[in-house]
Design a protein around this motif. Structure first.
Motif, PDB file in Angstrom:
ATOM      1  N   ASP A 221       0.067  -8.933  -6.018  1.00 59.57           N
ATOM      2  CA  ASP A 221       0.894  -8.176  -5.080  1.00 59.57           C
ATOM      3  C   ASP A 221       1.203  -6.785  -5.613  1.00 59.57           C
ATOM      4  N   VAL A 222       1.559  -6.709  -6.890  1.00 60.78           N
ATOM      5  CA  VAL A 222       1.897  -5.429  -7.501  1.00 60.78           C
ATOM      6  C   VAL A 222       0.685  -4.504  -7.527  1.00 60.78           C
ATOM      7  N   ALA A 223      -0.467  -5.037  -7.921  1.00 63.73           N
ATOM      8  CA  ALA A 223      -1.683  -4.213  -7.974  1.00 63.73           C
ATOM      9  C   ALA A 223      -2.035  -3.683  -6.588  1.00 63.73           C
ATOM     10  N   GLN A 224      -1.953  -4.538  -5.583  1.00 59.87           N
ATOM     11  CA  GLN A 224      -2.252  -4.105  -4.219  1.00 59.87           C
ATOM     12  C   GLN A 224      -1.263  -3.042  -3.740  1.00 59.87           C
ATOM     13  N   GLU A 225       0.001  -3.262  -4.019  1.00 57.34           N
ATOM     14  CA  GLU A 225       1.020  -2.283  -3.608  1.00 57.34           C
ATOM     15  C   GLU A 225       0.795  -0.940  -4.297  1.00 57.34           C
ATOM     16  N   ALA A 226       0.437  -0.963  -5.566  1.00 58.07           N
ATOM     17  CA  ALA A 226       0.189   0.285  -6.301  1.00 58.07           C
ATOM     18  C   ALA A 226      -0.986   1.042  -5.682  1.00 58.07           C
ATOM     19  N   LEU A 227      -2.056   0.331  -5.346  1.00 56.05           N
ATOM     20  CA  LEU A 227      -3.210   1.000  -4.741  1.00 56.05           C
ATOM     21  C   LEU A 227      -2.900   1.497  -3.334  1.00 56.05           C
TER      22      LEU A 227
ATOM     23  N   VAL B  96       3.157   3.452 -11.436  1.00 53.89           N
ATOM     24  CA  VAL B  96       3.624   2.719 -10.258  1.00 53.89           C
ATOM     25  C   VAL B  96       3.690   1.226 -10.569  1.00 53.89           C
ATOM     26  N   VAL B  97       2.677   0.689 -11.233  1.00 56.53           N
ATOM     27  CA  VAL B  97       2.685  -0.730 -11.605  1.00 56.53           C
ATOM     28  C   VAL B  97       3.884  -1.022 -12.514  1.00 56.53           C
ATOM     29  N   ALA B  98       4.115  -0.166 -13.484  1.00 59.99           N
ATOM     30  CA  ALA B  98       5.252  -0.362 -14.392  1.00 59.99           C
ATOM     31  C   ALA B  98       6.559  -0.389 -13.614  1.00 59.99           C
ATOM     32  N   ASN B  99       6.723   0.537 -12.682  1.00 66.78           N
ATOM     33  CA  ASN B  99       7.957   0.587 -11.885  1.00 66.78           C
ATOM     34  C   ASN B  99       8.091  -0.637 -10.982  1.00 66.78           C
ATOM     35  N   LEU B 100       6.998  -1.048 -10.349  1.00 66.30           N
ATOM     36  CA  LEU B 100       7.042  -2.232  -9.491  1.00 66.30           C
ATOM     37  C   LEU B 100       7.359  -3.490 -10.310  1.00 66.30           C
ATOM     38  N   CYS B 101       6.794  -3.577 -11.502  1.00 64.33           N
ATOM     39  CA  CYS B 101       7.090  -4.718 -12.376  1.00 64.33           C
ATOM     40  C   CYS B 101       8.565  -4.728 -12.769  1.00 64.33           C
ATOM     41  N   THR B 102       9.078  -3.562 -13.105  1.00 65.30           N
ATOM     42  CA  THR B 102      10.491  -3.462 -13.461  1.00 65.30           C
ATOM     43  C   THR B 102      11.363  -3.943 -12.302  1.00 65.30           C
TER      44      THR B 102
END
Length: 190
Positions: free
Chosen positions: A49-55, A79-85
């Protein structure tokens, strides 16, 4: 042409309507985005989900992309780092971190089992690190990024990255030291 220039060219082509350029750039960035998210979150579905959202966010930026300002891969990592956080924060607030993840029931040959045990031990140890140390260690030692790139992704100085990775490595070494024999490490390669 270096990767940064290729990524910038692909972004420009996508912004001009070239869907093939988007597929090529996705193929280059998706595995790295997923791998980073998985290592930080420890959950494959959330990592997807995070990878897709980042792209998706990258594609929304394509029309106004400034290649001189940011590298596409660095931007995606950030973006991935922020979404993970954000996801980790939501987990803590909801108490989902306390739910045990079922162990993988599949078994293979001895070497495969040992590799899986080593991977699991490392993943568990990474998840015990404080979030910033975890991200810095993953980006530096697993993803192979340079400290200035990591500093940009984490929005900290290079010295802070060096400190985070050093503290993270020390904590991982201490955490995994008791498991050396069980993981099949009988020399100083860990």
């Amino acid at each position: 042409m270096d990767a940064r220039a290729e990524d910038a060219q692909l972004m420009a082509r996508y912004a001009a309507g070239d869907m093939a350029a988007a597929r090529v750039l996705s193929a280059r960035l998706s595995p790295r985005a997923y791998a980073h998210a998985y290592r930080v979150l420890g959950d494959s579905a959330e990592a997807e989900d995070v990878a897709q959202e980042a792209l998706l966010r990258l594609w929304k930026q394509a029309a106004k992309w400034d290649a001189g300002r940011a590298q596409a891969s660095t931007w995606v990592y950030r973006v991935v780092a922020n979404l993970c956080t954000d996801r980790l924060r939501k987990r803590r607030e909801s108490g989902l971190d306390e739910i045990d993840v079922p162990a993988d029931p599949s078994a293979g040959v001895e070497a495969r089992m040992q590799d899986a045990a080593r991977y699991d031990a490392l993943q568990a140890a990474l998840l015990r690190l404080p979030e910033r140390q975890r991200q810095a260690v993953i980006l530096r030692h697993i993803e192979g990024l340079a400290n200035p790139e990591i500093a940009e992704i984490l929005d900290v100085g290079v010295e802070a990255v060096e400190s985070l990775t050093a503290r993270g490595k020390r904590a991982l070494t201490a955490d995994l030291a008791a498991q050396r024999d069980a993981l099949g490490y009988d020399d100083d390669t860990v």
